[in-house]
Design an enzyme around this catalytic site. Structure first.
Site, PDB file in Angstrom:
ATOM      1  N   ASP A 102       0.846  -1.200   0.000  1.00 60.09           N
ATOM      2  CA  ASP A 102       0.000   0.000   0.000  1.00 60.09           C
ATOM      3  C   ASP A 102       0.880   1.247   0.000  1.00 60.09           C
ATOM      4  OD1 ASP A 102      -2.036  -1.786   0.501  1.00 60.09           O
ATOM      5  OD2 ASP A 102      -2.089  -1.342   2.653  1.00 60.09           O
TER       6      ASP A 102
HETATM    7  N1  URA Z   1      -1.140  -5.917   3.965  1.00 58.35           N
HETATM    8  C1  URA Z   1      -1.608  -4.655   3.974  1.00 58.35           C
HETATM    9  O1  URA Z   1      -2.636  -4.366   4.561  1.00 58.35           O
HETATM   10  N2  URA Z   1      -0.911  -3.730   3.287  1.00 58.35           N
HETATM   11  C2  URA Z   1       0.222  -3.981   2.629  1.00 58.35           C
HETATM   12  O2  URA Z   1       0.810  -3.082   2.046  1.00 58.35           O
HETATM   13  C3  URA Z   1       0.702  -5.305   2.641  1.00 58.35           C
HETATM   14  C4  URA Z   1      -0.001  -6.261   3.323  1.00 58.35           C
END
Ligand code: URA
Length: 231
Positions: A102
């Site tokens: 993310d």
């Molecule tokens: N899980 C999440 O919520 N975000 C990420 O970036 C990776 C795994």
């Protein structure tokens, strides 16, 4: 491979521009300038402007993704790709992230121009463990440890439960979670499901690769040997 195809494959210039590069003697094999754009050459024997071809056998890189950039080629705002050497982005096949983190997640991200490697690493059958360090808004309930380990947690909007995952509570509002799959926003959704929304999230390990061993600051990268993931 033809010399003009090589120059375009590794991001030096377009195939059309390659003739001029060859004519100027910029492309050499064991010190001898290549004579024609159609001459057959081996990438690991070629030098361009005296330099070896970078990642001649494919680009496999571990990158420390900073918070605030997106794992996309086309979204608004700062992209992971804006932080990489320009020449990588001109390679064909293109350099892509192996899976995504993310925008607000930092940590270990693999990059490659090898579609088969990317596919193999993200295949649901592969189960490469990934470790995340996280902090939360509220204390993580101890019951989350057994719930996550049980393989029964069904996230909102999903039909199948998450695979068993290992949670260690490392502080009142801090934990380490090891996942063996990669669902959309999985860590954030799992912690939200137990009433402890994530504040900060950093991926610290992918299989045998540990961010701490690589000693990469955010925005830095290093080459990795893809064979280490085969074990
Ligand atoms: N899980 C999440 O919520 N975000 C990420 O970036 C990776 C795994």
């Amino acid at each position: 491979m033809r010399a003009d195809a090589l120059l375009s494959r590794y991001g030096y210039c377009s195939r059309r521009e390659a003739a001029a590069w060859v004519k100027r003697g910029r492309v050499t094999v064991r010190g001898v300038p290549v004579k024609s754009p159609s001459e057959k050459v081996e990438a690991d024997e070629v030098r361009v402007d005296g330099e070896a071809v970078p990642f001649a056998h494919g680009l496999y890189v571990a990158f420390h993704k900073p918070v605030g950039c997106t794992c996309s080629h086309k979204e608004e705002g700062e992209l992971v790709y804006d932080l990489l050497p320009e020449m990588w982005l001109a390679r064909n096949p293109a350099v892509n992230t192996v899976g995504r983190l993310d925008k607000e997640t930092s940590g270990l991200l693999l990059l490659t121009d090898d579609g088969r490697f990317e596919h193999a690493m993200t295949s649901p059958r592969r189960h490469v463990p990934k470790v995340y360090e996280l902090t939360t808004e509220a204390p993580i309930p101890v019951e989350a440890v057994s719930l996550f380990a049980s393989g029964t947690l069904v996230l909102q909007g999903e039909k199948t439960p998450c695979l068993p995952a290992e949670l260690e509570i490392t502080g009142e509002c801090a934990g380490r979670l090891t996942l063996h799959e990669g669902r959309y926003h999985q860590v954030r959704r799992m912690l939200a499901a137990v009433g402890a929304p994530v504040v900060t999230l950093c991926r610290t390990e992918i299989g045998p690769v540990k961010l701490a061993d690589l000693a990469l600051a955010p925005g830095e990268w290093t080459e990795v040997d893809p064979r280490i993931f085969e074990r």
